[in-house]
Design a protein around this motif. Sequence first.
Motif, PDB file in Angstrom:
ATOM      1  N   MET A   1     -47.472  13.327  23.544  1.00 46.39           N
ATOM      2  CA  MET A   1     -46.400  12.442  23.097  1.00 46.39           C
ATOM      3  C   MET A   1     -46.706  11.020  23.546  1.00 46.39           C
ATOM      4  SD  MET A   1     -42.345  12.372  24.120  1.00 46.39           S
ATOM      5  CE  MET A   1     -41.932  13.848  23.186  1.00 46.39           C
ATOM      6  N   ARG A   2     -46.629  10.104  22.618  1.00 38.51           N
ATOM      7  CA  ARG A   2     -46.854   8.686  22.935  1.00 38.51           C
ATOM      8  C   ARG A   2     -45.513   7.969  22.924  1.00 38.51           C
ATOM      9  NH1 ARG A   2     -51.369   5.549  19.673  1.00 38.51           N
ATOM     10  NH2 ARG A   2     -52.641   6.767  21.138  1.00 38.51           N
TER      11      ARG A   2
ATOM     12  N   ASN B   1     -44.828  11.461  35.034  1.00 35.87           N
ATOM     13  CA  ASN B   1     -44.544  12.517  36.001  1.00 35.87           C
ATOM     14  C   ASN B   1     -43.681  13.635  35.427  1.00 35.87           C
ATOM     15  OD1 ASN B   1     -45.905  11.001  37.974  1.00 35.87           O
ATOM     16  ND2 ASN B   1     -44.050   9.893  38.519  1.00 35.87           N
ATOM     17  N   PHE B   2     -43.124  13.410  34.226  1.00 33.70           N
ATOM     18  CA  PHE B   2     -42.242  14.408  33.633  1.00 33.70           C
ATOM     19  C   PHE B   2     -42.993  15.398  32.743  1.00 33.70           C
ATOM     20  CE2 PHE B   2     -38.939  10.820  33.861  1.00 33.70           C
ATOM     21  CZ  PHE B   2     -38.516  11.236  35.115  1.00 33.70           C
ATOM     22  N   SER B   3     -44.312  15.328  32.711  1.00 29.73           N
ATOM     23  CA  SER B   3     -45.088  16.237  31.866  1.00 29.73           C
ATOM     24  C   SER B   3     -44.855  17.683  32.305  1.00 29.73           C
ATOM     25  CB  SER B   3     -46.575  15.899  31.935  1.00 29.73           C
ATOM     26  OG  SER B   3     -47.043  15.982  33.268  1.00 29.73           O
ATOM     27  N   ASP B   4     -44.829  18.592  31.327  1.00 28.89           N
ATOM     28  CA  ASP B   4     -44.620  20.015  31.594  1.00 28.89           C
ATOM     29  C   ASP B   4     -45.310  20.810  30.499  1.00 28.89           C
ATOM     30  OD1 ASP B   4     -42.980  19.729  29.345  1.00 28.89           O
ATOM     31  OD2 ASP B   4     -41.134  19.687  30.521  1.00 28.89           O
TER      32      ASP B   4
ATOM     33  N   LEU C   1     -31.364   6.995  35.855  1.00 29.25           N
ATOM     34  CA  LEU C   1     -31.251   6.759  34.417  1.00 29.25           C
ATOM     35  C   LEU C   1     -32.564   7.104  33.715  1.00 29.25           C
ATOM     36  CD1 LEU C   1     -29.613   5.769  31.997  1.00 29.25           C
ATOM     37  CD2 LEU C   1     -30.331   3.424  32.571  1.00 29.25           C
ATOM     38  N   SER C   2     -33.696   6.824  34.369  1.00 33.15           N
ATOM     39  CA  SER C   2     -34.996   7.152  33.787  1.00 33.15           C
ATOM     40  C   SER C   2     -35.107   8.643  33.495  1.00 33.15           C
ATOM     41  CB  SER C   2     -36.124   6.725  34.730  1.00 33.15           C
ATOM     42  OG  SER C   2     -36.125   5.340  34.936  1.00 33.15           O
ATOM     43  N   TYR C   3     -34.664   9.461  34.440  1.00 37.84           N
ATOM     44  CA  TYR C   3     -34.699  10.913  34.253  1.00 37.84           C
ATOM     45  C   TYR C   3     -33.797  11.330  33.101  1.00 37.84           C
ATOM     46  CZ  TYR C   3     -34.355  15.905  35.147  1.00 37.84           C
ATOM     47  OH  TYR C   3     -34.383  17.268  35.007  1.00 37.84           O
ATOM     48  N   ALA C   4     -32.624  10.720  33.002  1.00 41.52           N
ATOM     49  CA  ALA C   4     -31.712  11.046  31.910  1.00 41.52           C
ATOM     50  C   ALA C   4     -32.315  10.658  30.559  1.00 41.52           C
ATOM     51  CB  ALA C   4     -30.376  10.343  32.119  1.00 41.52           C
ATOM     52  N   ILE C   5     -32.976   9.522  30.510  1.00 43.05           N
ATOM     53  CA  ILE C   5     -33.615   9.098  29.257  1.00 43.05           C
ATOM     54  C   ILE C   5     -34.701  10.092  28.860  1.00 43.05           C
ATOM     55  CG2 ILE C   5     -35.053   7.307  28.194  1.00 43.05           C
ATOM     56  CD1 ILE C   5     -33.471   5.264  29.888  1.00 43.05           C
ATOM     57  N   TRP C   6     -35.460  10.567  29.847  1.00 43.45           N
ATOM     58  CA  TRP C   6     -36.471  11.577  29.532  1.00 43.45           C
ATOM     59  C   TRP C   6     -35.817  12.854  28.998  1.00 43.45           C
ATOM     60  CZ3 TRP C   6     -40.878  12.674  27.810  1.00 43.45           C
ATOM     61  CH2 TRP C   6     -41.360  13.978  27.877  1.00 43.45           C
ATOM     62  N   ASN C   7     -34.705  13.258  29.573  1.00 46.83           N
ATOM     63  CA  ASN C   7     -33.987  14.431  29.071  1.00 46.83           C
ATOM     64  C   ASN C   7     -33.607  14.254  27.607  1.00 46.83           C
ATOM     65  OD1 ASN C   7     -33.949  16.298  31.141  1.00 46.83           O
ATOM     66  ND2 ASN C   7     -32.062  15.529  32.043  1.00 46.83           N
TER      67      ASN C   7
END
Length: 291
Positions: free
Chosen positions: A1-2, A22-25, A195-201
Amino acid sequence: MRILVIGSQGMLGRDLVNRFPNFSDSKFPCIEVVAANHKHIDITHGPNTSTFIAQIKPDVIVNCVAFADVDACETRISDAFAINADGAKNVALSGKETGAKIIHISTDYVFDGAKNGSYIETDKPNPLSIYGKSKLEGELAIQEISDNYAIIRTAWLYGLYKKNFVTTMLNLGRKNRSVSVVTDQCGCPTYTADLSYAIWNIISLDLRGLYHVTNDGTCSRYEWAKKIFALTGDQVSVLPVKTADYKRAAAVPRNASLNCAKYANASGHKMRLWQEALEEYLRQWNDSASN
């Protein structure tokens, strides 16, 4: 994903650029982040925006760009609408051309603050300031152009990479040993890391539409300042004042509290309490200041 992050040198943008990889899974094993600032793209210029985004070919565009100096917007009206409204429109048009999902960061200032209780996404906006009006116009443009978007209204942001309310309080308090802070403006302090984590969600779950996302809980700016010094242990007097006593160019909402239940229900993620986030931020800020 870009993922293309526009406004990558801002407080939220820098957090996104640093944290997204860091959110790669297993679902998204490879996350490529393209950081873009005003040297790379001018979102107020449609052809420039279209050409740049077509070259990048992102799957997702996160637009963090905003003219967010609320008082300056009152005199620089054309700049406010060029960036906050026309800029959002140009990004949405370019995203539609390339098939990219648009993540747009908006604000609690689209409301007038007259409601008793927290605002939900279906409450009617009624901005008081040029900043709020220009941000609302950007929201409406995105909704008209695209159906592949998520607009995220947030509030009272603070983070490691830019001057913010927390650092202003700390610097003023340590210099003067007292600060005057309004008691009649209420809202939701929000840590950019959270907020960064929420945006990734929102990206990973492909959520679409309009969402309110802040740290949990509300407070006045006076209560926020008191908590800052309670956590740091600084002996600073926090003096209560009213908004009417604090002269500024822009009118601001007295109640800017946002209800985030829609995001929590859709994502399965509830943002932590603002007090917990603030405590972690202060630890990190102290660590970065000592290095």
